[in-house]
Design a protein around this motif. Structure first.
Motif, PDB file in Angstrom:
ATOM      1  N   LEU A   1       1.252  -1.073  -0.199  1.00 43.39           N
ATOM      2  CA  LEU A   1      -0.239  -0.042  -0.266  1.00 43.39           C
ATOM      3  C   LEU A   1       0.656   1.585  -0.286  1.00 43.39           C
ATOM      4  O   LEU A   1       0.789   2.471  -0.883  1.00 43.39           O
ATOM      5  CB  LEU A   1      -0.400  -0.138   0.960  1.00 43.39           C
ATOM      6  CG  LEU A   1      -1.867   1.060   1.309  1.00 43.39           C
ATOM      7  CD1 LEU A   1      -2.488   1.196  -0.020  1.00 43.39           C
ATOM      8  CD2 LEU A   1      -3.051   1.059   3.041  1.00 43.39           C
ATOM      9  N   ARG A   2       2.154   1.546   0.484  1.00 40.55           N
ATOM     10  CA  ARG A   2       3.188   2.767   0.919  1.00 40.55           C
ATOM     11  C   ARG A   2       3.342   3.066  -0.411  1.00 40.55           C
ATOM     12  O   ARG A   2       3.945   4.180  -0.626  1.00 40.55           O
ATOM     13  CB  ARG A   2       3.877   2.140   1.909  1.00 40.55           C
ATOM     14  CG  ARG A   2       4.751   3.088   2.091  1.00 40.55           C
ATOM     15  CD  ARG A   2       4.739   4.577   2.206  1.00 40.55           C
ATOM     16  NE  ARG A   2       3.786   4.926   2.855  1.00 40.55           N
ATOM     17  CZ  ARG A   2       3.037   5.314   3.285  1.00 40.55           C
ATOM     18  NH1 ARG A   2       3.334   7.108   2.983  1.00 40.55           N
ATOM     19  NH2 ARG A   2       2.445   5.884   4.239  1.00 40.55           N
TER      20      ARG A   2
ATOM     21  N   GLN B   1       0.800   4.269  -2.888  1.00 38.95           N
ATOM     22  CA  GLN B   1       0.580   5.788  -2.051  1.00 38.95           C
ATOM     23  C   GLN B   1       1.590   6.839  -2.358  1.00 38.95           C
ATOM     24  O   GLN B   1       1.534   7.274  -3.228  1.00 38.95           O
ATOM     25  CB  GLN B   1       0.437   5.560  -0.648  1.00 38.95           C
ATOM     26  CG  GLN B   1      -0.689   5.135  -0.335  1.00 38.95           C
ATOM     27  CD  GLN B   1      -0.523   5.482   1.538  1.00 38.95           C
ATOM     28  OE1 GLN B   1      -0.138   4.513   1.810  1.00 38.95           O
ATOM     29  NE2 GLN B   1      -1.605   6.413   1.944  1.00 38.95           N
ATOM     30  N   ASP B   2       2.866   5.908  -2.739  1.00 38.14           N
ATOM     31  CA  ASP B   2       4.517   6.977  -2.780  1.00 38.14           C
ATOM     32  C   ASP B   2       4.556   7.911  -4.086  1.00 38.14           C
ATOM     33  O   ASP B   2       4.573   8.029  -5.057  1.00 38.14           O
ATOM     34  CB  ASP B   2       5.166   6.158  -3.004  1.00 38.14           C
ATOM     35  CG  ASP B   2       5.824   5.968  -0.895  1.00 38.14           C
ATOM     36  OD1 ASP B   2       5.396   7.026  -0.906  1.00 38.14           O
ATOM     37  OD2 ASP B   2       6.184   6.078  -0.134  1.00 38.14           O
TER      38      ASP B   2
ATOM     39  N   GLU C   1       0.226   9.262  -5.414  1.00 39.04           N
ATOM     40  CA  GLU C   1      -0.088  10.004  -4.302  1.00 39.04           C
ATOM     41  C   GLU C   1      -1.816  10.537  -4.664  1.00 39.04           C
ATOM     42  O   GLU C   1      -1.665  11.364  -4.641  1.00 39.04           O
ATOM     43  CB  GLU C   1       0.483  11.354  -5.085  1.00 39.04           C
ATOM     44  CG  GLU C   1       2.318  12.203  -5.135  1.00 39.04           C
ATOM     45  CD  GLU C   1       2.231  11.832  -4.038  1.00 39.04           C
ATOM     46  OE1 GLU C   1       1.783  12.628  -2.527  1.00 39.04           O
ATOM     47  OE2 GLU C   1       3.759  11.141  -3.682  1.00 39.04           O
TER      48      GLU C   1
ATOM     49  N   PRO D   1      -5.263   9.497  -2.610  1.00 35.35           N
ATOM     50  CA  PRO D   1      -6.470   9.149  -0.867  1.00 35.35           C
ATOM     51  C   PRO D   1      -5.730   7.509  -0.493  1.00 35.35           C
ATOM     52  O   PRO D   1      -6.594   7.197  -0.927  1.00 35.35           O
ATOM     53  CB  PRO D   1      -6.890   9.856  -0.568  1.00 35.35           C
ATOM     54  CG  PRO D   1      -7.129  10.613  -2.043  1.00 35.35           C
ATOM     55  CD  PRO D   1      -6.042   9.901  -3.194  1.00 35.35           C
ATOM     56  N   LYS D   2      -5.253   7.234   0.196  1.00 34.15           N
ATOM     57  CA  LYS D   2      -5.314   6.170   0.730  1.00 34.15           C
ATOM     58  C   LYS D   2      -6.560   5.155   0.538  1.00 34.15           C
ATOM     59  O   LYS D   2      -6.777   4.369   0.401  1.00 34.15           O
ATOM     60  CB  LYS D   2      -5.410   5.713   2.335  1.00 34.15           C
ATOM     61  CG  LYS D   2      -4.639   4.562   3.188  1.00 34.15           C
ATOM     62  CD  LYS D   2      -4.265   4.916   4.994  1.00 34.15           C
ATOM     63  CE  LYS D   2      -3.152   4.376   5.406  1.00 34.15           C
ATOM     64  NZ  LYS D   2      -2.661   4.406   6.280  1.00 34.15           N
ATOM     65  N   GLN D   3      -7.634   5.914   1.337  1.00 26.61           N
ATOM     66  CA  GLN D   3      -8.843   5.321   0.606  1.00 26.61           C
ATOM     67  C   GLN D   3      -9.324   4.997  -0.696  1.00 26.61           C
ATOM     68  O   GLN D   3     -10.085   4.510  -0.943  1.00 26.61           O
ATOM     69  CB  GLN D   3     -10.152   6.446   1.037  1.00 26.61           C
ATOM     70  CG  GLN D   3     -11.617   6.118   1.344  1.00 26.61           C
ATOM     71  CD  GLN D   3     -11.117   4.562   2.416  1.00 26.61           C
ATOM     72  OE1 GLN D   3     -10.711   4.800   3.518  1.00 26.61           O
ATOM     73  NE2 GLN D   3     -12.425   3.597   1.516  1.00 26.61           N
TER      74      GLN D   3
ATOM     75  N   ILE E   1      -8.152   4.776  -2.431  1.00 25.62           N
ATOM     76  CA  ILE E   1      -6.599   3.422  -3.503  1.00 25.62           C
ATOM     77  C   ILE E   1      -6.993   2.282  -3.007  1.00 25.62           C
ATOM     78  O   ILE E   1      -7.413   0.609  -3.062  1.00 25.62           O
ATOM     79  CB  ILE E   1      -5.108   3.436  -2.591  1.00 25.62           C
ATOM     80  CG1 ILE E   1      -4.561   3.886  -3.702  1.00 25.62           C
ATOM     81  CG2 ILE E   1      -4.212   2.295  -2.826  1.00 25.62           C
ATOM     82  CD1 ILE E   1      -3.129   4.988  -3.323  1.00 25.62           C
ATOM     83  N   HIS E   2      -7.315   2.192  -1.191  1.00 27.15           N
ATOM     84  CA  HIS E   2      -8.190   0.093  -0.606  1.00 27.15           C
ATOM     85  C   HIS E   2      -9.524   0.464  -1.161  1.00 27.15           C
ATOM     86  O   HIS E   2      -9.785  -0.861  -1.136  1.00 27.15           O
ATOM     87  CB  HIS E   2      -8.328   0.843   0.804  1.00 27.15           C
ATOM     88  CG  HIS E   2      -6.845   0.338   1.402  1.00 27.15           C
ATOM     89  ND1 HIS E   2      -7.252  -0.167   2.601  1.00 27.15           N
ATOM     90  CD2 HIS E   2      -6.707   1.728   2.585  1.00 27.15           C
ATOM     91  CE1 HIS E   2      -6.767  -0.093   3.092  1.00 27.15           C
ATOM     92  NE2 HIS E   2      -5.919   0.629   3.609  1.00 27.15           N
TER      93      HIS E   2
END
Length: 145
Positions: A49-50, A53-54, A57, A59-61, A63-64
């Motif tokens: 996940l990191r 995100q990296d 760019e 939002p975490k949500q 991607i989830h």
């Protein structure tokens, strides 16, 4: 003069994002899901996940939500990472790789055709200018108080 160049760059940036979003909709996928698939396929079984995100760019949500949909469809598995069981590796299943290929192969062909419409000199100049602008922006970040 510089402000006009910045405005023209924003027009380009927003326009490019729009073109990709339209292409993705025409291929029945969101542009964010398309780029998640690209990173997952590129990273192989080492994706986390990191890393998503990296790279993206997003939002975490966001991607989830995309990952949850891929898991429900049987395209993705979340596995404990070797050496750090708290971290989850994101692994495309065989069906997931086939799905990614079905979405990404037409994308790459479309991009290749578009690049083919530019001369070799235009492609080189475009890449050099974009890299130099990114470098200048990074240098500006380092100079910020």
């Amino acid at each position: 003069m510089l402000q006009q160049a910045i405005a023209a760059y924003y027009d380009f940036w927003y326009g490019l994002n729009h073109v990709y979003a339209v292409w993705a909709r025409q291929h029945e996928i969101s542009v964010h899901a398309l780029f998640v698939l690209d990173v997952l396929r590129d990273q192989g079984d080492a994706c986390t996940l990191r890393r998503l995100q990296d790279r993206l760019e997003l939002p975490k949500q966001t991607i989830h939500t995309i990952l949850d949909g891929l898991v429900r469809a049987g395209y993705l598995e979340r596995r404990p990472a070797k050496g750090d069981r708290r971290t989850r590796q994101l692994c495309l299943t065989e069906a997931g790789r086939a799905y990614a290929d079905s979405k990404l192969a037409p994308l790459y062909a479309w991009e290749k055709a578009a690049m083919g419409r530019l001369t070799a000199a235009e492609r080189t100049a475009m890449c050099q200018c974009n890299r130099r602008f990114m470098q200048a922006l990074r240098e500006g970040l380092e100079e910020e108080p």
